[in-house]
Design an enzyme around this catalytic site. Structure first.
Site, short mmCIF file in Angstrom:
data_model
loop_
_atom_site.label_atom_id
_atom_site.label_comp_id
_atom_site.label_asym_id
_atom_site.label_seq_id
_atom_site.Cartn_x
_atom_site.Cartn_y
_atom_site.Cartn_z
CG ASN A 9 -1.70 1.28 1.38
OD1 ASN A 9 -1.74 2.09 0.46
ND2 ASN A 9 -2.34 1.46 2.53
CE LYS A 11 -0.11 3.25 4.80
NZ LYS A 11 -0.04 3.39 6.25
CG HIS A 96 -5.75 2.23 5.30
ND1 HIS A 96 -5.28 3.13 6.22
CD2 HIS A 96 -4.77 1.31 5.11
CE1 HIS A 96 -4.04 2.78 6.57
NE2 HIS A 96 -3.72 1.69 5.91
CD GLU A 98 -2.80 5.68 6.75
OE1 GLU A 98 -2.82 5.71 5.51
OE2 GLU A 98 -1.89 5.14 7.41
CD GLU A 167 -3.46 -2.14 7.36
OE1 GLU A 167 -2.48 -2.49 6.72
OE2 GLU A 167 -3.93 -1.00 7.30
N GLY A 173 2.65 2.44 10.83
CA GLY A 173 3.63 3.50 10.68
C GLY A 173 4.34 3.88 11.97
CB SER A 211 5.25 -1.71 12.07
OG SER A 211 4.90 -0.35 12.30
P1 13P Z 1 3.10 0.51 7.69
O1 13P Z 1 3.58 -0.79 7.10
O2 13P Z 1 3.84 1.70 7.18
O3 13P Z 1 3.01 0.44 9.18
O4 13P Z 1 1.59 0.71 7.14
C1 13P Z 1 0.69 -0.33 7.26
C2 13P Z 1 -0.52 0.01 6.49
O5 13P Z 1 -1.26 0.91 6.85
C3 13P Z 1 -0.78 -0.74 5.26
O6 13P Z 1 -2.05 -0.47 4.76
#
Ligand code: 13P
Length: 249
Positions: A9, A11, A96, A98, A167, A173, A211
């Site tokens: 992903n 982002k 997601h 976010e 997640e 992150g 992560s």
């Molecule tokens: P990270 O791997 O950067 O923690 O992000 C995970 C994520 O949100 C994947 O959709």
């Protein structure tokens, strides 16, 4: 019965030169996973055409990071499932954390988006996960079950066609991964819920995100109910993403 799935992903990251270089490195490193395993990248909408062109002749799939719940019409800024289908998307991430946090997406909206994707033959990757506050309050199970249940209810007999991504918000992150045991415990809960609803949970993929790095992927992917990963930061670096794909072996 189930093979692994590793999805990057990206982002809101990337640029034309950086994407071309990253995808070229992935293509050169194939095969990325063992037999039956699948690898995909979910890129910003504007790069879908170029990504499709670069990956078309390969076994690496691509997808989007969101999709509109509407079929078409006066929805400025939105992108429909039909448009994603036209771009050859295999997957669309929906719900997601976010988007839930920054765009106020509700469980019902996430479910409608998953339905819109499936209606165009695109596999929704439905994200669920608790915040640290909710985990500390002992609400993890209740939260993820509530999030998933809205989607199960909306998709009805098609629910078995989705991919679920667990997640935990506190692991995204942050560099703070759920332990394999913590993740497995939640995955087992989700699989039981999927089994009760669809009867086909044994063939459904539940991937972990938060992560995931080259050095923790193998232990996570070794758990019985963890069928791969949804990778954020580490999917932007070819060597790291390749190593994670290989860990899915
Ligand atoms: P990270 O791997 O950067 O923690 O992000 C995970 C994520 O949100 C994947 O959709």
């Amino acid at each position: 019965m189930r093979s692994k799935l590793v999805v990057g992903n990206w982002k809101m990251n990337g640029s034309r030169p950086a994407n071309t270089e990253l995808l070229a490195a992935l293509l050169a490193a194939r095969p990325l996973t063992g037999p039956g395993g699948d690898v995909a990248v979910c890129v910003p909408f504007v790069y879908l055409g170029e990504t499709a062109a670069q990956l078309a002749a390969s076994d690496i799939r691509w997808g989007a990071q969101d999709v509109s719940q509407h079929a078409e019409g006066a929805y400025t800024g939105e992108v429909s499932a039909a448009m994603l289908q036209e771009c050859g998307c295999r997957y669309a991430i929906v719900g997601h954390s976010e988007r839930r946090a920054y765009h106020g997406e509700s469980d019902e909206l996430v479910a409608a988006k998953a339905q819109a994707a499936l209606g165009r033959g695109i596999t929704p990757i439905v994200c669920v996960g608790e915040t640290l506050e909710q985990r500390d309050a002992g609400q993890t199970e209740a939260v993820v079950k509530r999030q998933l249940s809205a989607v199960i209810h909306t998709l009805a007999h098609c629910a078995a066609e989705m991919v679920v991504a667990y997640e935990p918000v506190w692991a995204i992150g942050t560099g703070r991964t759920a332990t394999p045991e913590q993740a497995q415990a939640v995955h087992a809960v989700l699989r039981a819920q999927l089994q009760a609803a669809t009867g086909h949970a044994a063939r459904m993929r539940i991937v972990y995100g938060g992560s995931v790095k080259a050095d923790n992927a193998k232990a996570l992917f070794a758990m019985p109910d963890i069928d791969g990963g949804l990778i954020g930061g580490a999917s932007l670096k070819a060597a790291d993403f390749i190593a994670i794909c290989r860990a899915a072996g």
